[in-house]
Enzyme design. Structure first.
Site, PDB file in Angstrom:
ATOM      1  N   LYS A  32      13.504   3.192  -4.853  1.00 48.21           N
ATOM      2  CA  LYS A  32      12.219   3.248  -4.146  1.00 48.21           C
ATOM      3  C   LYS A  32      12.422   2.745  -2.724  1.00 48.21           C
ATOM      4  O   LYS A  32      12.942   1.656  -2.513  1.00 48.21           O
ATOM      5  CB  LYS A  32      11.179   2.374  -4.850  1.00 48.21           C
ATOM      6  CG  LYS A  32       9.827   2.368  -4.143  1.00 48.21           C
ATOM      7  CD  LYS A  32       8.783   1.619  -4.946  1.00 48.21           C
ATOM      8  CE  LYS A  32       8.730   0.132  -4.651  1.00 48.21           C
ATOM      9  NZ  LYS A  32       8.154  -0.212  -3.338  1.00 48.21           N
ATOM     10  N   ASP A  59       7.602   5.262  -1.188  1.00 48.12           N
ATOM     11  CA  ASP A  59       6.369   4.505  -1.488  1.00 48.12           C
ATOM     12  C   ASP A  59       5.638   4.162  -0.190  1.00 48.12           C
ATOM     13  O   ASP A  59       5.708   3.043   0.297  1.00 48.12           O
ATOM     14  CB  ASP A  59       6.796   3.227  -2.245  1.00 48.12           C
ATOM     15  CG  ASP A  59       5.634   2.327  -2.603  1.00 48.12           C
ATOM     16  OD1 ASP A  59       4.481   2.798  -2.636  1.00 48.12           O
ATOM     17  OD2 ASP A  59       5.879   1.127  -2.856  1.00 48.12           O
ATOM     18  N   LEU A  60       4.937   5.154   0.368  1.00 48.88           N
ATOM     19  CA  LEU A  60       4.250   4.938   1.655  1.00 48.88           C
ATOM     20  C   LEU A  60       2.738   4.813   1.491  1.00 48.88           C
ATOM     21  O   LEU A  60       2.032   4.528   2.462  1.00 48.88           O
ATOM     22  CB  LEU A  60       4.584   6.079   2.634  1.00 48.88           C
ATOM     23  CG  LEU A  60       6.063   6.207   3.021  1.00 48.88           C
ATOM     24  CD1 LEU A  60       6.250   7.327   4.032  1.00 48.88           C
ATOM     25  CD2 LEU A  60       6.607   4.892   3.570  1.00 48.88           C
ATOM     26  N   LYS A  61       2.222   5.087   0.304  1.00 43.68           N
ATOM     27  CA  LYS A  61       0.792   4.877  -0.009  1.00 43.68           C
ATOM     28  C   LYS A  61      -0.132   5.440   1.071  1.00 43.68           C
ATOM     29  O   LYS A  61      -0.890   4.702   1.706  1.00 43.68           O
ATOM     30  CB  LYS A  61       0.510   3.383  -0.198  1.00 43.68           C
ATOM     31  CG  LYS A  61       1.326   2.704  -1.289  1.00 43.68           C
ATOM     32  CD  LYS A  61       0.888   1.255  -1.470  1.00 43.68           C
ATOM     33  CE  LYS A  61       1.631   0.533  -2.568  1.00 43.68           C
ATOM     34  NZ  LYS A  61       3.027   0.210  -2.246  1.00 43.68           N
ATOM     35  N   ASP A  64      -5.783   8.409   4.383  1.00 40.75           N
ATOM     36  CA  ASP A  64      -6.384   8.816   5.667  1.00 40.75           C
ATOM     37  C   ASP A  64      -7.293  10.009   5.366  1.00 40.75           C
ATOM     38  O   ASP A  64      -7.481  10.370   4.198  1.00 40.75           O
ATOM     39  CB  ASP A  64      -5.257   9.178   6.663  1.00 40.75           C
ATOM     40  CG  ASP A  64      -5.686   8.944   8.116  1.00 40.75           C
ATOM     41  OD1 ASP A  64      -6.839   9.292   8.450  1.00 40.75           O
ATOM     42  OD2 ASP A  64      -4.873   8.435   8.890  1.00 40.75           O
ATOM     43  N   THR A 119      -2.105  -4.375  -7.326  1.00 43.10           N
ATOM     44  CA  THR A 119      -2.078  -5.500  -8.274  1.00 43.10           C
ATOM     45  C   THR A 119      -2.435  -6.816  -7.580  1.00 43.10           C
ATOM     46  O   THR A 119      -2.719  -7.800  -8.235  1.00 43.10           O
ATOM     47  CB  THR A 119      -0.702  -5.624  -8.970  1.00 43.10           C
ATOM     48  OG1 THR A 119       0.319  -5.471  -7.993  1.00 43.10           O
ATOM     49  CG2 THR A 119      -0.522  -4.572 -10.031  1.00 43.10           C
ATOM     50  N   ARG A 182       9.760  -8.129 -15.372  1.00 46.33           N
ATOM     51  CA  ARG A 182      10.740  -9.212 -15.330  1.00 46.33           C
ATOM     52  C   ARG A 182      11.430  -9.314 -16.687  1.00 46.33           C
ATOM     53  O   ARG A 182      10.749  -9.448 -17.717  1.00 46.33           O
ATOM     54  CB  ARG A 182      10.046 -10.557 -15.050  1.00 46.33           C
ATOM     55  CG  ARG A 182       9.480 -10.694 -13.629  1.00 46.33           C
ATOM     56  CD  ARG A 182      10.588 -10.745 -12.592  1.00 46.33           C
ATOM     57  NE  ARG A 182      10.113 -10.809 -11.220  1.00 46.33           N
ATOM     58  CZ  ARG A 182       9.748  -9.779 -10.474  1.00 46.33           C
ATOM     59  NH1 ARG A 182       9.778  -8.557 -10.967  1.00 46.33           N
ATOM     60  NH2 ARG A 182       9.373  -9.935  -9.220  1.00 46.33           N
ATOM     61  N   GLY A 211      12.458  -4.729  -8.382  1.00 46.55           N
ATOM     62  CA  GLY A 211      13.118  -5.135  -7.150  1.00 46.55           C
ATOM     63  C   GLY A 211      14.005  -6.336  -7.365  1.00 46.55           C
ATOM     64  O   GLY A 211      15.164  -6.210  -7.788  1.00 46.55           O
ATOM     65  N   ARG A 212      13.449  -7.520  -7.079  1.00 45.86           N
ATOM     66  CA  ARG A 212      14.253  -8.733  -6.996  1.00 45.86           C
ATOM     67  C   ARG A 212      15.065  -9.070  -8.235  1.00 45.86           C
ATOM     68  O   ARG A 212      16.165  -9.633  -8.118  1.00 45.86           O
ATOM     69  CB  ARG A 212      13.364  -9.909  -6.588  1.00 45.86           C
ATOM     70  CG  ARG A 212      12.937  -9.825  -5.140  1.00 45.86           C
ATOM     71  CD  ARG A 212      11.729 -10.654  -4.848  1.00 45.86           C
ATOM     72  NE  ARG A 212      10.533 -10.119  -5.520  1.00 45.86           N
ATOM     73  CZ  ARG A 212       9.316 -10.627  -5.370  1.00 45.86           C
ATOM     74  NH1 ARG A 212       9.130 -11.675  -4.596  1.00 45.86           N
ATOM     75  NH2 ARG A 212       8.299 -10.081  -5.994  1.00 45.86           N
TER      76      ARG A 212
HETATM   77  O1  C5P Z   1      10.754  -7.653  -6.599  1.00 49.82           O
HETATM   78  P1  C5P Z   1       9.738  -6.977  -7.467  1.00 49.82           P
HETATM   79  O2  C5P Z   1      10.304  -6.463  -8.781  1.00 49.82           O
HETATM   80  O3  C5P Z   1       8.492  -7.820  -7.646  1.00 49.82           O
HETATM   81  O4  C5P Z   1       9.334  -5.685  -6.630  1.00 49.82           O
HETATM   82  C1  C5P Z   1       8.316  -4.819  -7.049  1.00 49.82           C
HETATM   83  C2  C5P Z   1       8.182  -3.680  -6.092  1.00 49.82           C
HETATM   84  O5  C5P Z   1       7.041  -2.921  -6.458  1.00 49.82           O
HETATM   85  C3  C5P Z   1       7.980  -4.079  -4.642  1.00 49.82           C
HETATM   86  O6  C5P Z   1       8.589  -3.082  -3.822  1.00 49.82           O
HETATM   87  C4  C5P Z   1       6.474  -4.048  -4.465  1.00 49.82           C
HETATM   88  O7  C5P Z   1       6.085  -3.774  -3.152  1.00 49.82           O
HETATM   89  C5  C5P Z   1       6.109  -2.883  -5.389  1.00 49.82           C
HETATM   90  N1  C5P Z   1       4.731  -2.881  -5.892  1.00 49.82           N
HETATM   91  C6  C5P Z   1       4.199  -3.937  -6.605  1.00 49.82           C
HETATM   92  N2  C5P Z   1       2.902  -3.887  -7.054  1.00 49.82           N
HETATM   93  C7  C5P Z   1       2.152  -2.808  -6.803  1.00 49.82           C
HETATM   94  C8  C5P Z   1       2.684  -1.720  -6.100  1.00 49.82           C
HETATM   95  C9  C5P Z   1       4.000  -1.795  -5.645  1.00 49.82           C
HETATM   96  O8  C5P Z   1       4.893  -4.932  -6.857  1.00 49.82           O
HETATM   97  N3  C5P Z   1       0.925  -2.736  -7.275  1.00 49.82           N
END
Ligand code: C5P
Length: 244
Positions: A32, A59-61, A64, A119, A182, A211-212
């Site tokens: 992503k 993921d540019l959401k 407009d 979220t 997680r 992500g992390r």
């Molecule tokens: O690091 P982590 O697993 O929390 O990253 C989640 C990814 O999903 C990030 O890029 C975050 O911007 C994206 N995201 C999110 N919640 C949303 C939409 C997108 O955490 N509702």
């Protein structure tokens, strides 16, 4: 069965993202690219990824007026991306315009999904800031998902907690793409509503955006594989198998 993990490349520039991806040599995970990286590097980084067979969720959401979103999607549709998104709050006309923009670009394979409510939006924000008072957050999310479905979109971004209700309302083939994942026992960071890969599989998530937990892992490739295995084991027992 399709790979259910989309790795969030939340890096500030392409150089850092490429260094991270070098560890996945021989594999091309689904990734992503969000606003930070895209605004920093533009379409050239997307081209770099696609040339190396990475699947890309951009993921540019977008949010407009319909004409602007149509034109923007027509451009993005030319990037050969696999998934892209808009805010459902833009309304049905805007979502249909987004879809038409992709079609006009010949991007028939590009999945178009909608963000329902972020979220980070709480019940309090919904009623006191946005003045959406006559509904609960959950109902609002399901309603926006239905609007997305009726507009011809392929799915939504939602939390794992919302995925099953969305499948019930929109059908099992309507994609649920879920962040906030997680692995058991790992750091929750700033995510409030989290779920494990196992819960995601059982509750109807098609794709987990992670992500992390992967990018900051000491062994990213091993963590990535463990997450996929945990999801697959649980997915066999769930009724929402949307992939062959
Ligand atoms: O690091 P982590 O697993 O929390 O990253 C989640 C990814 O999903 C990030 O890029 C975050 O911007 C994206 N995201 C999110 N919640 C949303 C939409 C997108 O955490 N509702």
């Amino acid at each position: 069965m399709e790979n259910p993990v989309i790795i969030a490349l939340d890096f500030e520039n392409a150089s850092k993202a490429k260094t991270f991806l070098a560890g996945f040599e021989g594999q091309s995970p689904y990734v992503k690219v969000g606003m930070e990286l895209f605004y920093a590097e533009g379409a050239s980084f997307i081209g770099w990824l696609k040339k190396r067979n990475f699947r890309v969720f951009l993921d540019l959401k977008l949010h407009d007026i319909p004409t602007t979103v149509h034109k923007a999607m027509k451009i993005l549709g030319g990037l050969n991306i696999d998934m892209v998104n808009v805010h459902a709050a833009g309304g049905v006309a805007m979502m249909k315009a987004a879809k038409d923009g992709l079609v006009a670009a010949g991007a028939h394979h590009t999945k178009l999904i909608a963000v329902t409510q972020l979220t980070s939006t709480t019940e309090k924000v919904l009623s006191e800031e946005l003045l959406i008072k006559d509904t609960s957050l959950n109902h609002c999310v399901s309603h926006y998902a239905k609007l997305a479905k009726d507009s011809g979109l392929d799915g939504v971004v939602c939390s794992v907690q919302e995925a099953m209700e969305i499948k019930n309302v929109c059908g099992k083939d309507f994609l649920t793409v879920t962040p906030g994942i997680r692995p058991s026992g790992s750091d929750t960071h700033d995510q409030a509503r989290i779920a494990t890969p196992k819960e995601a599989a059982v509750k109807g998530s098609d794709f987990m955006v992670i992500g992390r937990s992967i990018t900051q892992s000491v062994e990213p490739v091993s963590t990535y594989k463990e997450i996929i295995n945990e999801w697959r084991e649980s997915h066999e027992n769930n009724n929402f198998a949307t992939f062959a």
